[in-house]
Design an enzyme around this catalytic site. Structure first.
Site, PDB file in Angstrom:
ATOM      1  CB  THR A   1      -0.933   0.006   1.223  1.00 18.71           C
ATOM      2  OG1 THR A   1      -1.814  -1.108   1.094  1.00 18.71           O
ATOM      3  CG2 THR A   1      -1.780   1.271   1.281  1.00 18.71           C
TER       4      THR A   1
ATOM      5  CG  PHE B   1       0.380   4.806   3.627  1.00 14.62           C
ATOM      6  CD1 PHE B   1      -0.780   4.903   4.388  1.00 14.62           C
ATOM      7  CD2 PHE B   1       0.931   3.534   3.426  1.00 14.62           C
ATOM      8  CE1 PHE B   1      -1.379   3.773   4.927  1.00 14.62           C
ATOM      9  CE2 PHE B   1       0.331   2.404   3.960  1.00 14.62           C
ATOM     10  CZ  PHE B   1      -0.824   2.522   4.715  1.00 14.62           C
TER      11      PHE B   1
END
Ligand code: PEP
Ligand code: MN
Length: 592
Positions: free
Chosen positions: A191, A193
């Site tokens: 992921t 960010f």
């Protein structure tokens, strides 16, 4: 490159900053902030927010020095709310932080996988674990704002029928136990960010070095084009013309504007660079809207599982009449339907791409199958085998771990990224096996179990059909016809040795079946030399012969400790034997 230091770091003091994030303690955002602060030698005072926009508000109002939001996930895709929030407010983007998400299924002490009826997590995280969750059909998936909240609430409820998907850290923080690990669909589950601050930030955030301080920068933009042929192509060609690499592109319809499409794009480079600025100028001429979200430090991409793309070669020879004694119109090779390709997960079998499947005869333990999956992938194998239900000659021999073995095989698949093959022995196993195994194997002893063939023919899963040890080639094709005629076109045949008068080898590997089958059927043909000869040292030469004679792939038994294998020990290869055979196979051309 190494990170430049903040003024405070250089001065030898620790900089403390308030960092806003979505969620509560124990969420992934919270963990990302902790890891980043540690890496940078700064201290963050985390400020949890109820959703994405309040994170931006906290930063813009000065309640937080920095903010962190997720923007995309390798499995689930763009996290719209993250991009939308960054695009909506004037924010100064600083850095992207990419984290491997290691999800765990958690429960209260005493909970069991079988006892779960509900699993809570962030909706994106539930999407990342889709394959695992589909193996638990009776469990309700409940989306909650973040993984920390999922873990906290499950712990507070004390209900053993409720589980949460969250990190190991959340398990420790809330006193939960891990019921399953490695549950994301693929190990490359990253992921991204974005860390940001307010424009013209005052206080500690002002000391945080800006994106310009870094060598590698990336810029996120949103642009919209009319919904017309060539409109997107014209916009993208601007980047190409300026030598700018687009590393992400995602479309969404532009709300409130008919006949327009908006795109999120991440482009390597900095808006302040001359070439980039010129590209943006040109882009304005071919778009109806353009908004620069910001430039930030581009993280070094974390290492991924290596996958060689397959070479796709298709030949369409003329029709060949099959001198068959039984009829198998669907299996028969004819005209343009000359060679079928069968997709098993991300692997295509039967296209001139030589597919190597490795794994133990039977799944014996978590350690055994995880270690084997790693070794198979590292050597260049593209699929993992492992029997959970074993057809053994003696009822007193090890029968396999059953459903526990199926779950362990699925875990090894998620950990390694390799699709799996496992034998299904009875009709009542078919549906549940099809939910978690990528390729259903019909063993030699079941080649003419017609009801079982019909049952796998009704699923959407590909089938590996092994030749019966006393079956003729025509009988093998007629067995395939049972599966095809039920509507499942994804059949791969497997020659695994037949019974003859010869006793020097376990079976007689009938390699002549390969050219015969290639002539008679469009279905891909694999060879299993392990059961074919049954003797470790003859497997290598037969692998090479099988490839040379035109097989589309191999099914090979490999075990961390062959001497201790609970099943077919004499034919199990060591990891290094397997790797050596794969290397030798590279010297033999693939027949198309
Ligand atoms: C196996 O693949 O482990 C197996 C039992 O194979 P076969 O059905 O070919 O004997
Ligand atoms: Mn075996």
């Amino acid at each position: 490159m190494t990170s430049p230091n903040t003024a405070a770091e250089t001065a030898g003091t620790t900089l403390t900053m308030t960092a806003a994030f979505e969620g509560i303690e124990g969420s992934y955002s919270h963990a990302v902030l902790g890891a980043y602060a540690q890496r940078r030698g700064v201290t963050f005072a985390p400020l949890g927010c109820a959703s994405y926009r309040p994170v931006a508000h906290a930063v813009l109002s000065g309640r937080a020095d920095l903010g962190l939001l997720p923007i995309d996930n390798a499995i689930a895709g763009t996290i719209r709310e993250g991009y939308d929030t960054l695009a909506e407010y004037e924010l100064d983007l600083l850095a992207e932080i990419t984290m491997r998400m290691e999800h765990r299924l958690l429960g209260v002490p005493g909970a069991t996988l079988e006892g779960l009826r509900e699993i809570d997590s962030h909706p994106i995280v539930l999407a990342e674990c889709g394959r695992f969750l589909s193996t638990l059909p009776d469990v309700r998936r409940v989306p909650v704002p973040d993984t920390g909240i999922a873990a906290r609430d499950v712990a507070a409820a004390g209900d053993p029928s409720r589980g949460a998907i969250a990190s190991s850290e959340a398990a420790q923080r809330y006193g939960l136990v891990e019921l399953a690990a490695t549950i994301a669909d693929h190990p490359d589950n990253f992921t991204r960010f974005i860390l940001f601050r307010a424009p013209n930030a005052q206080g500690p955030a002002a000391e945080f070095e800006p994106a310009e301080a870094y060598a590698d920068r990336k810029t996120s933009i949103v642009f919209a084009v009319p919904d017309l042929p060539g409109a997107l192509g014209r916009a993208l060609s601007v980047f190409g013309a300026h030598g700018l690499n687009v590393s992400k592109l995602d479309s969404k319809s532009r709300l409130g504007a008919d006949s327009q499409y908006a795109f999120y794009a991440d482009v390597d480079g900095d808006v302040r660079d001359e070439g980039f600025a010129m590209a943006l100028q040109e882009l304005r001429d071919v778009t109806v809207a353009l908004h620069v979200i910001g430039t930030y430090d581009a993280a070094t991409a974390p290492p991924r599982i290596r996958r060689e793309p397959g070479v796709i070669v298709d030949t369409a020879p003329a029709a060949i009449p099959a001198p068959a004694k039984v009829s198998f119109p669907r299996a028969q090779r004819q005209g343009e339907h000359a060679r079928s390709r069968v997709a098993v997960g991300n692997v295509i079998v039967g296209d001139g791409n030589f597919v190597i499947i490795g794994g133990p005869c039977s799944v014996e333990s978590r350690e055994q199958i995880l270690a084997t999956a790693d070794a198979v992938a590292a050597a260049g194998g593209v699929m993992l085998r492992g029997g959970a239900f074993k057809p053994r000659t003696s009822p007193y021999a090890f029968q396999g771990l059953g459903w526990e073995g199926v779950a362990l095989l699925a875990e090894a698949s998620r950990a390694s990224g390799l699709p799996t093959v496992s034998e299904v022995m009875s009709i009542d196993q078919v549906e549940r096996m099809a939910a978690s195994v990528d390729l259903l194997q019909i063993g030699a002893r079941n080649m003419q179990n017609f009801d079982l063939l019909k049952a796998v023919g009704k699923t959407a899963r590909p089938v590996l059909l092994k030749r019966g040890m006393a079956a003729s080639i025509d009988e093998l094709l007629a067995a395939a016809e049972y599966i095809l005629s039920e509507g499942n076109p994804n059949v791969i045949l497997c020659e695994r040795g037949i019974r003859t008068f010869e006793t020097a080898t376990r079976n007689t590997l009938d390699l002549s079946a390969v050219p015969v089958l290639r002539e008679r059927t469009h279905l891909p043909v694999m060879v299993d030399p392990s059961h074919g000869v049954g003797v470790r040292r003859w497997i290598g030469p037969l692998c090479r012969a099988a490839k040379a004679v035109g097989a589309h792939g191999l099914l090979i038994e490999v075990h961390p400790n062959p001497a201790e294998a609970k099943c077919d020990a004499d034919q199990a290869l060591t990891f290094s034997d397997f790797a050596q055979i794969v290397r030798e196979l590279a010297t033999i051309p693939t027949m198309t």
